[in-house]
Motif scaffolding. Structure first.
Motif, PDB file in Angstrom:
ATOM      1  N   PRO A  83     -33.093  10.672  45.194  1.00 24.23           N
ATOM      2  CA  PRO A  83     -31.847   9.961  45.502  1.00 24.23           C
ATOM      3  C   PRO A  83     -30.581  10.643  45.006  1.00 24.23           C
ATOM      4  CG  PRO A  83     -33.174   8.757  43.884  1.00 24.23           C
ATOM      5  CD  PRO A  83     -34.037   9.818  44.453  1.00 24.23           C
ATOM      6  N   ALA A  84     -30.701  11.609  44.106  1.00 24.91           N
ATOM      7  CA  ALA A  84     -29.518  12.342  43.648  1.00 24.91           C
ATOM      8  C   ALA A  84     -29.341  13.677  44.361  1.00 24.91           C
ATOM      9  CB  ALA A  84     -29.581  12.562  42.135  1.00 24.91           C
ATOM     10  N   HIS A  85     -30.242  14.023  45.294  1.00 24.88           N
ATOM     11  CA  HIS A  85     -30.114  15.284  46.017  1.00 24.88           C
ATOM     12  C   HIS A  85     -28.930  15.249  46.985  1.00 24.88           C
ATOM     13  CE1 HIS A  85     -34.610  16.647  45.567  1.00 24.88           C
ATOM     14  NE2 HIS A  85     -33.918  16.759  44.453  1.00 24.88           N
ATOM     15  N   ASP A  86     -28.507  16.417  47.410  1.00 28.48           N
ATOM     16  CA  ASP A  86     -27.507  16.524  48.471  1.00 28.48           C
ATOM     17  C   ASP A  86     -28.149  16.069  49.782  1.00 28.48           C
ATOM     18  OD1 ASP A  86     -25.573  17.172  50.306  1.00 28.48           O
ATOM     19  OD2 ASP A  86     -25.571  19.320  49.891  1.00 28.48           O
ATOM     20  N   LEU A  87     -27.638  15.011  50.362  1.00 31.09           N
ATOM     21  CA  LEU A  87     -28.218  14.418  51.566  1.00 31.09           C
ATOM     22  C   LEU A  87     -27.415  14.733  52.820  1.00 31.09           C
ATOM     23  CD1 LEU A  87     -28.952  10.898  50.020  1.00 31.09           C
ATOM     24  CD2 LEU A  87     -30.540  12.838  50.202  1.00 31.09           C
ATOM     25  N   SER A  88     -26.385  15.544  52.698  1.00 33.49           N
ATOM     26  CA  SER A  88     -25.431  15.723  53.795  1.00 33.49           C
ATOM     27  C   SER A  88     -26.044  16.372  55.030  1.00 33.49           C
ATOM     28  CB  SER A  88     -24.235  16.548  53.309  1.00 33.49           C
ATOM     29  OG  SER A  88     -24.659  17.828  52.839  1.00 33.49           O
ATOM     30  N   ALA A  89     -27.175  17.067  54.897  1.00 30.96           N
ATOM     31  CA  ALA A  89     -27.781  17.737  56.047  1.00 30.96           C
ATOM     32  C   ALA A  89     -28.540  16.776  56.959  1.00 30.96           C
ATOM     33  CB  ALA A  89     -28.724  18.839  55.569  1.00 30.96           C
ATOM     34  N   TYR A  90     -28.746  15.536  56.528  1.00 31.44           N
ATOM     35  CA  TYR A  90     -29.574  14.597  57.287  1.00 31.44           C
ATOM     36  C   TYR A  90     -28.704  13.621  58.069  1.00 31.44           C
ATOM     37  CZ  TYR A  90     -33.175  16.409  54.195  1.00 31.44           C
ATOM     38  OH  TYR A  90     -34.022  17.235  53.517  1.00 31.44           O
ATOM     39  N   ARG A  91     -29.140  13.327  59.282  1.00 32.83           N
ATOM     40  CA  ARG A  91     -28.456  12.328  60.100  1.00 32.83           C
ATOM     41  C   ARG A  91     -28.788  10.910  59.629  1.00 32.83           C
ATOM     42  NH1 ARG A  91     -26.410  14.066  65.128  1.00 32.83           N
ATOM     43  NH2 ARG A  91     -26.825  16.276  65.565  1.00 32.83           N
ATOM     44  N   MET A  92     -30.020  10.732  59.115  1.00 33.88           N
ATOM     45  CA  MET A  92     -30.433   9.411  58.660  1.00 33.88           C
ATOM     46  C   MET A  92     -31.226   9.546  57.364  1.00 33.88           C
ATOM     47  SD  MET A  92     -32.392   6.328  60.722  1.00 33.88           S
ATOM     48  CE  MET A  92     -34.101   6.861  60.645  1.00 33.88           C
ATOM     49  N   VAL A  93     -30.956   8.644  56.445  1.00 34.39           N
ATOM     50  CA  VAL A  93     -31.687   8.565  55.182  1.00 34.39           C
ATOM     51  C   VAL A  93     -32.285   7.173  55.086  1.00 34.39           C
ATOM     52  CG1 VAL A  93     -31.429   8.455  52.673  1.00 34.39           C
ATOM     53  CG2 VAL A  93     -30.355  10.311  53.953  1.00 34.39           C
ATOM     54  N   VAL A  94     -33.573   7.096  54.748  1.00 29.95           N
ATOM     55  CA  VAL A  94     -34.216   5.797  54.582  1.00 29.95           C
ATOM     56  C   VAL A  94     -34.675   5.649  53.137  1.00 29.95           C
ATOM     57  CG1 VAL A  94     -34.938   5.722  56.995  1.00 29.95           C
ATOM     58  CG2 VAL A  94     -36.534   6.537  55.267  1.00 29.95           C
ATOM     59  N   VAL A  95     -34.544   4.430  52.633  1.00 34.29           N
ATOM     60  CA  VAL A  95     -34.928   4.092  51.267  1.00 34.29           C
ATOM     61  C   VAL A  95     -35.946   2.960  51.358  1.00 34.29           C
ATOM     62  CG1 VAL A  95     -34.144   3.320  49.000  1.00 34.29           C
ATOM     63  CG2 VAL A  95     -32.622   4.698  50.440  1.00 34.29           C
ATOM     64  N   PRO A  96     -37.240   3.277  51.400  1.00 37.18           N
ATOM     65  CA  PRO A  96     -38.226   2.201  51.485  1.00 37.18           C
ATOM     66  C   PRO A  96     -38.098   1.206  50.337  1.00 37.18           C
ATOM     67  CG  PRO A  96     -39.243   4.291  51.991  1.00 37.18           C
ATOM     68  CD  PRO A  96     -37.868   4.604  51.481  1.00 37.18           C
ATOM     69  N   GLN A  97     -37.938   1.737  49.126  1.00 36.06           N
ATOM     70  CA  GLN A  97     -37.726   0.875  47.962  1.00 36.06           C
ATOM     71  C   GLN A  97     -37.411   1.752  46.759  1.00 36.06           C
ATOM     72  OE1 GLN A  97     -40.718  -1.435  45.197  1.00 36.06           O
ATOM     73  NE2 GLN A  97     -40.479  -2.555  47.105  1.00 36.06           N
ATOM     74  N   LEU A  98     -36.281   1.527  46.146  1.00 41.12           N
ATOM     75  CA  LEU A  98     -35.931   2.205  44.901  1.00 41.12           C
ATOM     76  C   LEU A  98     -35.406   1.150  43.943  1.00 41.12           C
ATOM     77  CD1 LEU A  98     -34.308   5.550  46.106  1.00 41.12           C
ATOM     78  CD2 LEU A  98     -36.501   5.265  44.931  1.00 41.12           C
ATOM     79  N   TYR A  99     -36.329   0.529  43.244  1.00 43.65           N
ATOM     80  CA  TYR A  99     -36.006  -0.539  42.296  1.00 43.65           C
ATOM     81  C   TYR A  99     -34.998  -0.068  41.263  1.00 43.65           C
ATOM     82  CZ  TYR A  99     -36.885  -3.240  38.003  1.00 43.65           C
ATOM     83  OH  TYR A  99     -36.742  -3.950  36.841  1.00 43.65           O
ATOM     84  N   LEU A 100     -35.200   1.131  40.721  1.00 41.21           N
ATOM     85  CA  LEU A 100     -34.317   1.704  39.713  1.00 41.21           C
ATOM     86  C   LEU A 100     -33.439   2.751  40.384  1.00 41.21           C
ATOM     87  CD1 LEU A 100     -35.337   2.943  36.171  1.00 41.21           C
ATOM     88  CD2 LEU A 100     -34.021   4.419  37.688  1.00 41.21           C
ATOM     89  N   LEU A 101     -32.126   2.613  40.232  1.00 42.03           N
ATOM     90  CA  LEU A 101     -31.186   3.614  40.717  1.00 42.03           C
ATOM     91  C   LEU A 101     -30.152   3.876  39.626  1.00 42.03           C
ATOM     92  CD1 LEU A 101     -30.409   2.658  44.439  1.00 42.03           C
ATOM     93  CD2 LEU A 101     -31.495   4.758  43.633  1.00 42.03           C
TER      94      LEU A 101
END
Length: 660
Positions: A448-466
């Motif tokens: 979740p802290a990675h550079d995500l800018s290259a992706y058109r869509m990001v999905v988060v099935p479940q991240l209880y801790l952020l």
């Protein structure tokens, strides 16, 4: 993650797909070795892993070294053009170590000693174990670092030990001092004001051993972090020794698939080659999807080609009922790994053992010998890999979708005293990945802290801790034009497992158009929640919208009647339940389509998987019946060595590798 510097898998493959597996010739008379080499060459084997569990053979008594047998094997492999991935033998210490040095043995949370007689019976915190492991690694590297057969180093095996003993407790306190600095900071992070747990002296701090009732959740979370770090220290200590002798050769250790004990994002940064052991159940109708998930995750950790270190040619020995692989399934799943980025396809093990705990675990050469189906299929696969290797090795896979996964969130969420024991993090992760896989959408995994800018869509099935940084990253991603689809029970806690005000991070609530999260409403096993157009499973939430969402899908009936099950605000979606499989697939396919993400190939039949790797299109039939696939244009099937125009037929468990 930064780009890798130093040797890579390409330095070991040299344009080939590495093919072979663990070879344990010390179990056999030497006359068998020459028969093994003949069969390896006929099967196209070009790589074997030696020495994984050979410590007692290399060091039969303290300080002695017996390398003569390994000298002969290294020479034999080189003479026959077979490269060696040489393992440090430190996963299974010899009996003399535990007998003479009981401090090397781990203890469980009840204080019971784990004795020798199996494997992985070492304490990651034991100074004695680390000293002896370093000594045997040093001598191994000094002796074979210049051998022409050596292509790669394999450190230990499947790091998976826990230790609650006294030496581990001392190291745990050191780790906590480095993390928190003061006892006041530790008490704050652990919330020790609850149940009178406040610590006034570092000597009072212990690993989370057996307790009368529930343990401190943040203490448990930190112990899991500590365990991953201690095992990583063991790995890097041995890695640094072999690197000093052979800086030009890559180093790896093998992950277990989606195993809870290692933060594999952090581990992958310390490896030259990321490798994994993969054993889907051949009876599982979703075994192929389970394999695809692990392959996508491993490729993402590797940031490119990766190594399938272990798989089974047939049955394993550790399930309640151990079924063999049906004819053709071994080939199909092996080529699936190549399609999803593997440049090495290997097995445990070469020749099936006749004695020991794994004598019913299959080998490339089974008890039936070279006439057996397992070996005959291994030969066919070797020929297939040789055909496609010049066109596929080093090839990359482009993905427009990222699935977010984090071990720390898993560790925090998978504890006692939560709203529902039915919520299993890997189950939720698999459900979301399966929906994308069945929609033929290629996915990476990301932290979740990675550079995500290259992706058109990001999905988060479940991240209880952020963490705050991770939340900021998601917000920036959406502000930058990305589409975010987020599942339930996400953003509940901070890095110390402290519940955020409102039960969900306020910034995320605003992002999704949620004013208040009133209650979590977990569902019983088998219970469903009716929603507009679909049914939810496992979980539901009492959400009050703030009126800013562009679209909501309501619950129908029951306590939550009319309240939103799904909200969409701009490019941000929140899904407060786990939709049944087809509904989740449709939801994610719709969100992907609106984000400009397209399937690999349109109109694919059910159970056919399509993956593009570089210039190649892999088509894999995961069914037992032949299917016809439309592939517009002219292609060449590298496996069948024939031209294909517009359509082709895939037989039972059939595979085509098309080059246009």
């Amino acid at each position: 993650m930064t780009e890798h510097e130093g040797p890579t898998l390409a330095d070991a493959t040299r344009g080939r797909i590495l093919y072979g597996g663990d070879y344990n010739p010390e179990q056999w008379p030497e006359e068998v070795w020459h028969e093994d080499v003949r069969l390896m060459r006929e099967a196209g084997v070009n790589s074997v892993t030696l020495g994984v569990f050979s410590w007692s053979r290399i060091e039969p008594r303290p300080g002695e070294r017996d390398f003569g047998w390994l000298d002969r094997l290294m020479d034999l492999m080189h003479e026959n053009g077979i490269g060696v991935v040489l393992a440090t033998p430190t996963a299974s210490p010899p009996p003399w170590m535990g007998h003479l040095h009981p401090d090397t043995l781990p203890r469980d949370e009840d204080g019971r000693t784990e004795w020798w007689g199996g494997r992985q019976h070492f304490s990651h915190s034991s100074a004695t174990y680390r000293r002896l492991a370093a000594a045997v690694t040093e001598d191994l590297a000094a002796r074979y670092g210049g051998h022409p057969a050596l292509t790669m180093w394999h450190i230990n095996n499947e790091y998976c030990t826990y230790d609650w003993g006294d030496e581990a407790a001392a190291r745990f306190r050191d780790w906590l001092r480095a993390r928190y600095g003061t006892l006041d900071a530790l008490n704050t992070a652990w919330g020790t004001a609850f149940w009178s747990q406040g610590y006034g002296d570092w000597a009072e701090v212990l690993p989370p051993r057996r307790a009368h009732y529930l343990k401190n959740p943040t203490q448990v979370l930190d112990f899991k972090r500590f365990t991953s770090d201690m095992l990583l220290e063991c790995y890097t200590a041995e890695r640094d020794i072999v690197r000093r002798h052979t800086p030009h050769l890559p180093v790896t250790t093998n992950f277990m698939p989606l195993w809870a004990g290692q933060d594999a994002w952090r581990w992958a940064e310390e490896e030259d080659v990321v490798s994994v052991d993969l054993y889907p159940d051949p009876r599982d109708p979703l075994g192929a999807q389970d394999g695809a998930l692990v392959q996508d995750m491993t490729r993402s950790q590797a940031r490119g080609p990766w190594m399938l270190m272990e798989q089974a040619a047939g049955p394993v020995n550790w399930r309640g009922v151990n079924h063999p692989k049906p004819r053709g399934l071994n080939r199909l799943w092996s080529l699936q790994a190549v399609a999803r980025g593997a440049d090495a396809v290997c097995y445990f093990q070469w020749r099936q053992s006749r004695q020991g705990a794994e004598k019913f675990h299959s080998g490339m050469v089974g008890h039936a010998g070279e006439r057996g189906r397992a070996y005959q299929e291994v030969r066919q696969l070797g020929a297939d890999l040789a055909r496609i290797a010049p066109h596929v090795t080093g090839g990359r896979i482009a993905a427009d979708v990222a699935v977010l996964h984090d071990w720390h969130s898993w560790w925090a969420g998978d504890q006692e005293a939560r709203p529902s024991r039915e919520v299993d993090y890997p189950q939720v992760l698999r459900a979301w990945h399966r929906a994308l896989w069945q929609a033929h959408l290629t996915t990476d995994f990301a932290h979740p802290a990675h550079d995500l800018s290259a992706y058109r869509m990001v999905v988060v099935p479940q991240l209880y801790l952020l963490t705050d940084a991770a939340v900021d990253n998601l917000l920036a991603y959406v502000r930058g034009g990305g589409t975010l689809v987020c599942g339930f029970l996400t953003g509940v806690a901070d890095q110390d497992d402290r519940v955020r005000p409102g039960g969900m991070d306020a910034r995320l609530r605003a992002l999704f158009g949620i004013r208040t999260l009133h209650e979590w409403w977990p569902l019983e096993a088998g219970e469903t929640a009716e929603c507009e157009g679909f049914r939810g499973t496992l979980w539901s939430e009492e959400l009050e919208p703030d009126g800013t969402a562009d679209e909501t899908t309501p619950y129908k009936g029951g306590e939550l009647d009319g309240l939103p099950a799904v909200l969409r605000k701009g490019r941000a979606w929140y899904v407060s339940t786990l939709p049944e499989p087809e509904a989740l697939r449709e939801l994610l396919a719709r969100a992907a389509g609106e984000a400009g993400v397209r399937p690999v190939l349109d109109g694919l039949p059910d159970r056919v998987e399509a993956v593009r790797r570089g210039e190649l299109l892999f088509l894999l039939n995961h069914g037992r019946e032949p299917v016809t696939v439309e592939v517009p244009g002219a292609h060449h099937d590298l496996l069948a060595e024939e031209a294909v125009t517009d359509r082709l037929t895939l037989g039972r468990y059939g595979v085509a590798v098309l080059r246009s």
